[in-house]
Design a protein around this motif. Structure first.
Motif, mmCIF file in Angstrom:
data_model
loop_
_atom_site.group_PDB
_atom_site.id
_atom_site.type_symbol
_atom_site.label_atom_id
_atom_site.label_comp_id
_atom_site.label_asym_id
_atom_site.label_seq_id
_atom_site.Cartn_x
_atom_site.Cartn_y
_atom_site.Cartn_z
ATOM 1 N N ALA A 154 41.660 68.599 -2.519
ATOM 2 C CA ALA A 154 41.031 67.815 -3.587
ATOM 3 C C ALA A 154 41.480 68.316 -4.960
ATOM 4 O O ALA A 154 41.733 67.511 -5.872
ATOM 5 N N ILE A 155 41.615 69.617 -5.095
ATOM 6 C CA ILE A 155 42.082 70.186 -6.363
ATOM 7 C C ILE A 155 43.534 69.790 -6.618
ATOM 8 O O ILE A 155 43.916 69.490 -7.755
ATOM 9 N N VAL A 185 45.187 74.948 -12.504
ATOM 10 C CA VAL A 185 44.599 74.136 -11.436
ATOM 11 C C VAL A 185 45.183 74.538 -10.087
ATOM 12 O O VAL A 185 44.458 74.686 -9.101
ATOM 13 N N ILE A 212 43.463 66.335 -7.954
ATOM 14 C CA ILE A 212 43.068 66.357 -9.370
ATOM 15 C C ILE A 212 44.278 66.704 -10.239
ATOM 16 O O ILE A 212 44.511 66.078 -11.277
ATOM 17 N N ASN A 213 45.061 67.689 -9.796
ATOM 18 C CA ASN A 213 46.279 68.063 -10.524
ATOM 19 C C ASN A 213 47.224 66.869 -10.628
ATOM 20 O O ASN A 213 47.828 66.630 -11.674
ATOM 21 N N ILE A 224 45.572 64.112 -13.126
ATOM 22 C CA ILE A 224 45.462 64.493 -14.537
ATOM 23 C C ILE A 224 46.820 64.804 -15.152
ATOM 24 O O ILE A 224 47.131 64.369 -16.259
#
Length: 166
Positions: free
Chosen positions: A47-48, A29, A51-52, A55
Motif C-alpha cells: 500500500a505504501i 516513502v 502511495i509512492n 503521489i
C-alpha cells in the motif's frame, strides 16, 4: 558539559541518518515501506508503494533492496524498479529510468553495485550486473553487464571509457 556533548552526538547521528537514507520524499516513502516489508507486513508495504506511485509517479517497490545515499533525480519522476532489484550505496538514478527483467524466465533483475550514475531515460533489463563506479549516459539501452570503472552510453550500448585496474 557531558550533557551538551551527548546532545551533539545525538544530533550528529540524526543528521547522518537523514543524509544517508532520507534525501528525497519518494525515498522516505520507500524506506518506510521497506521497514514494513522487513517485519512481514507485506500488504501495508505494498500500500505504501502504491502511495509512492500515486503521489510521486515512481515505482520503487518496498521489497527492493536499496543501499545508503540513494538519490532519485527530480524526486524519482517516472522511475520504475523491479521488486527484486538490488541497488548498492551512493547511486544516483535520473528520471524516467526503467530497471527490470527482460522476460519472466530471467532469474533476477539487474544488480547495481556501488557508486553508479544512470542518466535520464535509460533502460536496464535482463540478468545483468552493473559494476562499481559506472556512469551510464542518457537514453542508453543496457542489456549486458558493465565492468567496474566504466562510462557507457548509447543504443546499442558502447563503452566510452574504461579504467582497467590490472
Amino acid at each position: 558539559m557531558i550533557l551538551v556533548l551527548r546532545l551533539k552526538v545525538k544530533i550528529y547521528s540524526m543528521l547522518k541518518f537523514v543524509r544517508d537514507y532520507l534525501n528525497s520524499p519518494p525515498i522516505i516513502v520507500y524506506r518506510v515501506g521497506n521497514q514494513f516489508h522487513k517485519i512481514g507486513l507485506i500488504k501495508i508495504a505494498f500500500a505504501i508503494s502504491i502511495i509512492n506511485r500515486l503521489i510521486f509517479s515512481t515505482w520503487i517497490p518496498s521489497s527492493s533492496k536499496i543501499g545508503k545515499r540513494f538519490q532519485a533525480g527530480y524526486w524519482g519522476l517516472g522511475i520504475v524498479i523491479h521488486s527484486d532489484t538490488v541497488i548498492g550505496d551512493d547511486c544516483l538514478i535520473s528520471q524516467n529510468v526503467t530497471i527490470g527483467k527482460k522476460n519472466a524466465d530471467d532469474k533476477h533483475p539487474p544488480i547495481l553495485n556501488n557508486n553508479i550514475y544512470i542518466g535520464v531515460g535509460c533502460v536496464l533489463i535482463g540478468e545483468i550486473t552493473i559494476g562499481n563506479n559506472v556512469k551510464i549516459g542518457a537514453n542508453s539501452f543496457v542489456n549486458k553487464s558493465i565492468p567496474d570503472d566504466s562510462i557507457v552510453a548509447g543504443s546499442p550500448l558502447r563503452v566510452i571509457n574504461y579504467k582497467n585496474n590490472d
